[in-house]
Scaffold this active site. Structure first.
Site, PDB file in Angstrom:
ATOM      1  N   HIS A  17       0.851  -1.182   0.000  1.00 16.40           N
ATOM      2  CA  HIS A  17       0.000   0.000   0.000  1.00 16.40           C
ATOM      3  C   HIS A  17       0.893   1.240   0.000  1.00 16.40           C
ATOM      4  O   HIS A  17       1.970   1.227   0.599  1.00 16.40           O
ATOM      5  CB  HIS A  17      -0.920  -0.001   1.224  1.00 16.40           C
ATOM      6  CG  HIS A  17      -1.791  -1.209   1.281  1.00 16.40           C
ATOM      7  ND1 HIS A  17      -2.975  -1.305   0.586  1.00 16.40           N
ATOM      8  CD2 HIS A  17      -1.637  -2.401   1.916  1.00 16.40           C
ATOM      9  CE1 HIS A  17      -3.514  -2.487   0.798  1.00 16.40           C
ATOM     10  NE2 HIS A  17      -2.721  -3.180   1.603  1.00 16.40           N
ATOM     11  N   ARG A  68      16.836 -12.569  10.121  1.00 18.59           N
ATOM     12  CA  ARG A  68      18.228 -12.435   9.659  1.00 18.59           C
ATOM     13  C   ARG A  68      18.860 -13.816   9.658  1.00 18.59           C
ATOM     14  O   ARG A  68      18.411 -14.717  10.390  1.00 18.59           O
ATOM     15  CB  ARG A  68      19.017 -11.469  10.523  1.00 18.59           C
ATOM     16  CG  ARG A  68      19.185 -11.919  11.943  1.00 18.59           C
ATOM     17  CD  ARG A  68      19.980 -10.905  12.773  1.00 18.59           C
ATOM     18  NE  ARG A  68      20.111 -11.345  14.144  1.00 18.59           N
ATOM     19  CZ  ARG A  68      21.000 -12.232  14.581  1.00 18.59           C
ATOM     20  NH1 ARG A  68      21.863 -12.794  13.748  1.00 18.59           N
ATOM     21  NH2 ARG A  68      21.035 -12.587  15.858  1.00 18.59           N
TER      22      ARG A  68
END
Length: 185
Positions: free
Chosen positions: A114, A180
Site C-alpha cells: 500500500h 536475519r
C-alpha cells in the site's frame, strides 16, 4: 480482462474494489469456505477444491484447514508440500512454493503493498503487489510472515514467529523480526 486486473498482474497500482477483482475474490472465498468446511476424512474433496482454486497444486501436496487466499489462481504449490492450519496467502501477485516445502501453522505470505507516503491514494484504495517465491525443501516454523517481493532460497529454514522482509539465500537458518541469517545449513 479489465484495467485494474491487468494493472495488478503487472505489479502496478490498482484499485482492489474494482468489480472484476471483487468477483474473483468472492469466488476464492466460496471455494475456501467449502474447503474449510470439509470433514476431516474428505481428502479427495479437499484435493478437488484446491485444484479448482489454485493455479498449480503439486502431486502429494496437502493443506490443512483453515486456508485463506485472495484469488487462488496466482498460487503455485509444488509436489509433496504441506501448509499447516490457518495459512493465509494474500495472492495479489504470484506466490510460488517449491517442492517438499513444510509451512507451519498460522503462516502468512503477503504480496500486497500500500502507498506509504500518498495518504490520499491509500484512502482511495490504490495498492500494488510484489511476488513471493519459496524454494524447494524449505521449512517455516509456526507463525512465519513473509512480506511482498521476498524470495526464500532452497533448503532454508525460518524459525517460528519470524518476519521475513528481505530475500534469504539457499541453505541457511534465519529467524527474528526482521528475520536475519543465523547460520549456514
Amino acid at each position: 480482462m479489465g484495467e485494474h486486473k491487468e494493472r495488478m498482474l503487472r505489479g502496478e497500482l490498482y484499485r482492489d474494489n474494482d468489480p472484476e477483482l471483487v468477483a474473483e475474490r468472492h469466488r476464492a472465498q466460496r471455494l475456501c469456505g467449502e474447503f474449510n468446511a470439509t470433514e476431516p476424512d474428505a481428502t479427495v474433496r479437499r484435493d478437488e477444491l484446491l485444484r479448482e482454486l489454485l493455479g498449480k497444486f503439486g502431486e502429494g501436496s496437502w493443506i490443512m484447514p483453515r486456508f485463506q487466499c485472495d484469488y487462488g489462481y496466482l498460487i503455485e504449490i509444488g509436489a509433496n508440500s504441506f501448509l499447516n492450519y490457518d495459512a493465509i496467502l494474500l495472492d495479489c501477485a504470484p506466490i510460488r512454493i517449491g517442492d517438499d516445502v513444510s509451512i507451519g501453522p498460522r503462516a502468512q505470505l503477503l504480496t500486497a503493498l500500500h502507498p506509504m507516503e500518498d495518504h490520499e491514494a491509500r484512502r482511495q484504495r490504490w495498492e500494488s503487489a510484489a511476488p513471493i517465491t519459496i524454494g524447494n525443501n524449505v521449512w517455516f516454523g509456526g507463525g512465519v510472515t513473509v512480506c511482498a517481493g521476498v524470495t526464500v532460497g532452497d533448503y532454508t529454514v525460518v524459525g517460528a514467529g519470524s518476519v521475513v522482509t528481505r530475500d534469504l539465500p539457499d541453505r541457511v537458518f534465519a529467524a527474528g523480526n526482521p528475520a536475519r541469517v543465523i547460520r549456514p545449513l
